[in-house]
Design an enzyme around this catalytic site. Structure first.
Site, PDB file in Angstrom:
ATOM      1  N   HIS A 178      -7.820   0.487   7.789  1.00 38.86           N
ATOM      2  CA  HIS A 178      -8.100   1.850   7.309  1.00 38.86           C
ATOM      3  C   HIS A 178      -9.387   2.376   7.915  1.00 38.86           C
ATOM      4  CE1 HIS A 178      -5.411   0.994   3.610  1.00 38.86           C
ATOM      5  NE2 HIS A 178      -4.732   1.233   4.709  1.00 38.86           N
TER       6      HIS A 178
ATOM      7  N   ASP B 118       0.852  -1.185   0.000  1.00 35.60           N
ATOM      8  CA  ASP B 118       0.000   0.000   0.000  1.00 35.60           C
ATOM      9  C   ASP B 118       0.888   1.235   0.000  1.00 35.60           C
ATOM     10  OD1 ASP B 118      -2.123   1.621  -0.058  1.00 35.60           O
ATOM     11  OD2 ASP B 118      -2.953   1.049   1.886  1.00 35.60           O
TER      12      ASP B 118
ATOM     13  N   GLY C 119       0.699  -0.411  16.337  1.00 32.26           N
ATOM     14  CA  GLY C 119       1.346  -1.682  16.012  1.00 32.26           C
ATOM     15  C   GLY C 119       0.548  -2.865  16.517  1.00 32.26           C
TER      16      GLY C 119
ATOM     17  N   HIS D 175       4.342   5.175  13.406  1.00 33.52           N
ATOM     18  CA  HIS D 175       3.165   5.522  12.593  1.00 33.52           C
ATOM     19  C   HIS D 175       1.854   5.146  13.255  1.00 33.52           C
ATOM     20  CE1 HIS D 175       2.667   1.330  11.668  1.00 33.52           C
ATOM     21  NE2 HIS D 175       1.855   1.532  10.680  1.00 33.52           N
ATOM     22  N   GLY D 176       1.898   4.286  14.277  1.00 36.44           N
ATOM     23  CA  GLY D 176       0.642   3.867  14.898  1.00 36.44           C
ATOM     24  C   GLY D 176       0.907   3.118  16.179  1.00 36.44           C
TER      25      GLY D 176
ATOM     26  N   GLY E 100      -3.494   5.633  16.406  1.00 37.61           N
ATOM     27  CA  GLY E 100      -3.523   4.509  17.345  1.00 37.61           C
ATOM     28  C   GLY E 100      -4.641   3.561  16.975  1.00 37.61           C
TER      29      GLY E 100
ATOM     30  N   GLU F 220     -11.936   8.703  11.503  1.00 41.38           N
ATOM     31  CA  GLU F 220     -12.300   8.792  12.913  1.00 41.38           C
ATOM     32  C   GLU F 220     -12.612  10.228  13.327  1.00 41.38           C
ATOM     33  OE1 GLU F 220     -10.639   5.938  16.035  1.00 41.38           O
ATOM     34  OE2 GLU F 220      -9.466   7.762  16.403  1.00 41.38           O
TER      35      GLU F 220
END
Lengths: 489, 148
Positions: free
Chosen positions: A211, A103, A415, A412-413, A388, A214
């Site tokens: 994806h 992606d 995980g 990036h997040g 998150g 939010e």
């Protein structure tokens, strides 16, 4: 190695509280050591696959400094998700789709409003339901932007600029997007017909899996730099919007196509790899350059995708609150890519070098003064958007000069830590939906099994990831954002 | 027969079959079952997919990738698979044999409809990570990791 195995390699060296190093003696062929940035707690939870995969990356030709893993790293394919690696093109350095991801330019976008929690909480269901109609989600969803092949080629070459030129956004959106939403080395002639036909109807679609779109709010005590927050219109109890998605089928096909091209080309360049998913070619080769241009097309499609989604979100809010997006103050804060490779200038042994920096599930976090930043970020540093899980929280971060070692890269997040199969077996989508409603989070998803797979408990603790980021000085927090409503594919 | 195995972020499955044809059919179903509950997809539209390869691994990889391609380009999901693979032995100059695999398949399914189909997660790509196809005894086995 089908099941997740835990276990830190025996010869790992703890460099500091949050920096761990696997020496080149760990695996034959390692060109550089591997470094992992994580607290002890997160290290104990790390998949064994992460150590194996990041040391495979460390074996690739022309890699400089370290093969690195962010705190939210987890087992992927080729490189772990959360992997960062830079290669020197002058020393045979390669470009590898396996350290970018299928992606291409999967990324995050954060948008402010002038609405408050009080305005939105009573209308959250109505709002999410309205957005469900304006933003297509899930498997097989078609976008609302209809383009012919020639126009789609322009989207691939112009990214967000194409959207703004065609009425899908505001001029100011561009300076608030990484690389102004357009990688200018894109060449649509390097993209296959298959990739074009997979992507042509998908502009403005969210996709599925992790994806999401939010609706979030910010608490006063979770704004950490009030001056910068104010500059971007962030205030206590405010409503913000976060979008996570990428280049959809087009980018996935470009990665698939070039992995096969590289698989064959490696013989010609005498490159031997540890995992077929790390297929690569020298950056300075015909194959490497073709992929770099096709990858840029996919990145531009992803920027355009998130730009159109934001435009539709603005329309959805406008319908519900009976005010224009301008009146609702719906400004973009920033759009960051977390699956991409770019040429950047970094210091190696005191000398400035042009490197091809790969980030897979890792976010660029340029410090104040970086010449690539647009004027509004020059003094303060780049804002990074960290997504998150849908049950815990997300964050806005700021680039800092101390992150030089990671080529100015942060997480990036959150995980993943639990497999999708286990999440589906242990968590019922319907029950999760109810549980989240009692927590004050309204969720709408086209897939109940998909929803269960994304439960907060399937992710690492968001606080632990943030703690590692701060301690390892990968970036600094600007604000934490808490979920109120979530729309999923 | 296919079954899903544990993998942190993506979807990993294993197929066990009594023939190569069946292996391909079941692997195809596993890819589809990731995206939608198979019993909700009716066999209304017929599609043929024909492929050739000199490696059985590449043939399965290309076959599954074709399914992902048809999902995005023609919005098709399939629930019935009929695969026929012919193995041709080609004699090389040095006397050794090369295999060539010819695949002909008939797939039945329908266009994606979120109202009718119980949808799962979108498959982005078939990965080569841990990808295996092998014959052990009389049975064929495959392992495939999907990027979702």
């Amino acid at each position: 190695m089908e099941e997740k195995k835990q276990g830190i390699p025996k010869d790992i060296k703890q460099v500091s509280e949050v920096v761990w190093e696997i020496p080149t003696s760990y695996k034959q062929g390692m060109q550089v050591p591997a470094r992992i940035y994580a607290t002890n707690k997160l290290m104990q939870q790390m998949d064994a696959g992460v150590f194996d995969q990041i040391t495979n990356v460390a074996c690739l030709p022309g890699i400089v400094k370290y093969a690195m893993c962010m705190p939210d790293a987890h087992w992927g394919y080729g490189s772990p998700v959360g992997g960062v690696a830079a290669f020197d093109p002058e020393k045979g350095g390669v470009i590898s789709p396996g350290i970018i991801g299928y992606d291409i330019n999967c990324g995050m976008r954060s948008i402010v409003t002038n609405l408050t929690l009080e305005d939105v909480r009573p209308k959250i269901k109505e709002l999410i339901d309205a957005l469900f109609k304006t933003v297509p989600v899930g498997v097989g969803a078609k976008g609302v932007v209809k383009v012919n092949k020639q126009q789609f080629k322009q989207v691939m070459e112009d990214g967000s600029k194409w959207c703004v030129d065609n009425g899908y956004g505001w001029e100011e959106d561009l300076e608030r997007t990484e690389s102004y939403g357009r990688l200018d080395w894109a060449d649509s002639s390097k993209v296959s017909e298959k990739a074009i036909s997979r992507g042509i109807n998908q502009i403005g679609t969210l996709g599925s899996g992790n994806h999401y779109l939010e609706i979030q709010y910010v608490k006063e005590e979770e704004i950490f730099d009030k001056k910068i927050a104010e500059k971007f219109g962030i205030f206590p109890d405010q409503i913000l919007i976060m979008v996570h998605c990428g280049s959809r089928g087009m980018g996935h096909q470009v990665a698939t196509d070039y992995l096969q091209i590289f698989d064959k080309a490696m013989k010609k360049y005498n490159i031997v790899i540890k995992d077929r998913e790390l297929s690569c070619a020298p950056f300075n080769s015909d194959e490497g350059q073709d992929y770099y241009r096709a990858m840029a097309c996919s990145a531009n499609m992803a920027f355009a995708n998130r730009q159109v989604i934001m435009h539709r979100i603005r329309e959805g809010f406008s319908q519900v609150f009976k005010k224009s997006p301008e009146e609702l103050g719906m400004h973009l804060i920033y759009d960051t890519a977390h699956n991409v490779a770019k040429i950047e200038e970094h210091k190696i042994e005191g000398k400035k070098k042009k490197l091809i920096v790969h980030r897979k599930g890792a976010t660029r976090a340029f410090p104040p003064g970086n010449s690539e930043l647009s004027p509004i970020f020059k003094e303060i540093g780049q804002i990074c958007v960290l997504g998150g899980s849908m049950q815990t929280g997300s964050a806005l971060l700021l680039g800092i000069k101390e992150a030089e070692e990671t080529f100015y890269t942060t997480a990036h997040g959150s995980g993943r830590t639990m497999s999708r199969t286990r999440a589906r077996n242990e968590i019922r989508g319907e029950r999760l939906l109810k549980e989240m409603e009692t927590q004050g989070i309204y969720v709408k998803s086209v897939s109940m099994s998909g929803l269960a797979e994304e439960a907060g408990s399937a992710y690492k603790d968001f606080g632990d990831v943030l703690d590692s980021i701060i301690k390892a000085k990968l970036s600094r927090p600007l604000a934490i954002l808490r979920p109120l409503g979530n729309l999923k594919g | 027969m296919y079954r899903f195995l544990k993998h942190t972020a993506d979807v990993l499955f294993e197929v066990e079959a009594t023939s190569l044809n069946k292996l391909f059919e079941d692997a195809g179903k596993a890819v589809m079952a990731t995206m939608a509950e198979l019993k909700t997809v009716k066999p209304r539209i017929k599609k043929t997919v024909n492929l050739t390869s000199d490696k059985v691994e590449d043939l399965l990889y290309n076959f599954l990738s074709e399914l992902v391609y048809l999902k995005d380009s023609e919005y098709l999901l399939f629930s019935e698979f009929k695969v026929n693979i012919e193995t041709i032995e080609v004699k090389k100059i040095n006397g050794e044999y090369n295999h060539e695999y010819d695949l002909m398949s008939e797939l039945k399914g329908e266009k994606i409809d979120a109202k009718k189909h119980k949808l799962g997660v979108d498959v982005k790509a078939i990965t080569m990570h841990m990808f295996t196809v092998e014959k052990r005894g009389k049975k064929w086995f495959a392992k495939v990791l999907l990027d979702v």
